[in-house]
Design a protein around this motif. Structure first.
Motif, PDB file in Angstrom:
ATOM      1  N   GLU A  76       0.811  -1.224   0.049  1.00 34.16           N
ATOM      2  CA  GLU A  76       0.122   0.076  -0.036  1.00 34.16           C
ATOM      3  C   GLU A  76       0.856   1.191   0.078  1.00 34.16           C
ATOM      4  O   GLU A  76       0.429   2.240  -0.815  1.00 34.16           O
ATOM      5  N   CYS A 100       0.651   4.022  -2.803  1.00 35.91           N
ATOM      6  CA  CYS A 100       0.466   5.587  -2.633  1.00 35.91           C
ATOM      7  C   CYS A 100       1.827   6.246  -3.211  1.00 35.91           C
ATOM      8  O   CYS A 100       1.561   7.523  -3.590  1.00 35.91           O
ATOM      9  N   PHE A 121       1.793   6.757  -6.856  1.00 33.27           N
ATOM     10  CA  PHE A 121       0.557   7.691  -7.163  1.00 33.27           C
ATOM     11  C   PHE A 121       1.020   9.249  -7.009  1.00 33.27           C
ATOM     12  O   PHE A 121       0.934   9.893  -7.918  1.00 33.27           O
ATOM     13  N   LEU A 122       1.911   9.303  -5.674  1.00 32.44           N
ATOM     14  CA  LEU A 122       2.046  10.792  -5.380  1.00 32.44           C
ATOM     15  C   LEU A 122       3.131  11.353  -6.423  1.00 32.44           C
ATOM     16  O   LEU A 122       3.143  12.544  -6.700  1.00 32.44           O
ATOM     17  N   LYS A 137      -6.655  11.208   2.151  1.00 28.12           N
ATOM     18  CA  LYS A 137      -7.150   9.769   2.199  1.00 28.12           C
ATOM     19  C   LYS A 137      -5.904   8.653   1.887  1.00 28.12           C
ATOM     20  O   LYS A 137      -5.600   7.811   2.573  1.00 28.12           O
ATOM     21  N   THR A 138      -4.738   9.401   0.836  1.00 30.75           N
ATOM     22  CA  THR A 138      -3.902   8.649   0.503  1.00 30.75           C
ATOM     23  C   THR A 138      -2.841   8.627   1.597  1.00 30.75           C
ATOM     24  O   THR A 138      -2.146   7.547   1.903  1.00 30.75           O
ATOM     25  N   TRP A 139      -2.634   9.634   2.149  1.00 34.07           N
ATOM     26  CA  TRP A 139      -1.789   9.852   3.456  1.00 34.07           C
ATOM     27  C   TRP A 139      -1.995   8.995   4.500  1.00 34.07           C
ATOM     28  O   TRP A 139      -1.154   8.379   5.124  1.00 34.07           O
ATOM     29  N   LYS A 156      -3.552   5.916   4.309  1.00 31.62           N
ATOM     30  CA  LYS A 156      -3.512   4.524   4.150  1.00 31.62           C
ATOM     31  C   LYS A 156      -1.816   4.354   4.351  1.00 31.62           C
ATOM     32  O   LYS A 156      -1.572   3.104   4.460  1.00 31.62           O
TER      33      LYS A 156
END
Length: 195
Positions: free
Chosen positions: A133, A137, A140-141, A163-165, A167
């Motif tokens: 995960e 993330c 993605f970033l 939300k990303t943070w 996870k």
């Protein structure tokens, strides 16, 4: 030259992803979208955790295998439809990868573990699921935040970043802050996180 089950599996995953009809341009070169994503996942995993197990290396590589075959548009365009699409995708990616691993000669327990990781089971509880995960993330970033910035308003973006943070693990947070963002995106991240 001996080709190990690992090398066979990785080559077959690449061959599947190379069939993606969607193209993405990166550094003036055109790539099959999911092949590029798969390579970014694998590279980021090994940078972040050089001693990653074979199971997680394969899970990272196959995270979006053949994703284009199940389109978002084939589900209702609401929150419920979105969640169902995501759930079905995870199962599809796990199943597609399992058949490749079987063909490569891996054991049932190994295949079950890779499927477990691809389906992101026991997030926050299983160390390897959490590692995967974090990598998702981070990728993605680093590579996919920018296209989002161009498509969504600021409030929605702040929500996506938060939300990303949430996870990610602490290690993931540390790594995320080392990424070279544009000035605007870094400011947006800081604002989203209240930094």
């Amino acid at each position: 030259m001996t080709t190990t089950p690992f090398h066979k599996a990785m080559a077959w995953i690449d061959a599947e992803n190379a069939q993606d009809p969607n193209q993405e341009t990166f550094q003036s070169q055109s790539y099959s979208k999911e092949l590029l994503y798969s390579n970014r996942m694998f590279e980021r995993l090994l940078n972040f955790e050089p001693n990653a197990s074979q199971e997680i290396q394969i899970a990272a590589k196959a995270q979006h295998i053949c994703r284009w075959k199940i389109t978002r548009e084939s589900y209702p365009m609401d929150r419920v439809g979105y969640l169902k699409w995501r759930e079905d995708l995870k199962k599809f990616h796990a199943k597609t990868t399992a058949s490749i691993l079987e063909k490569a000669g891996y054991s049932e327990p190994f295949i079950a573990r890779v499927s477990f990781l691809i389906e992101k089971k026991l997030l926050k509880k299983d160390a390897e699921t959490q590692l995967l995960e974090d990598v998702i993330c981070l990728v993605f970033l680093e590579y996919y935040l920018n296209p989002f910035v161009q498509k969504h308003d600021k409030e929605k973006l702040k929500n996506i970043i938060l939300k990303t943070w949430n996870k990610m693990s602490e290690n993931g947070h540390t790594e995320a802050l080392k990424i070279k963002y544009s000035y605007e995106n870094l400011e947006l991240i800081k604002e989203s996180l209240g930094l």
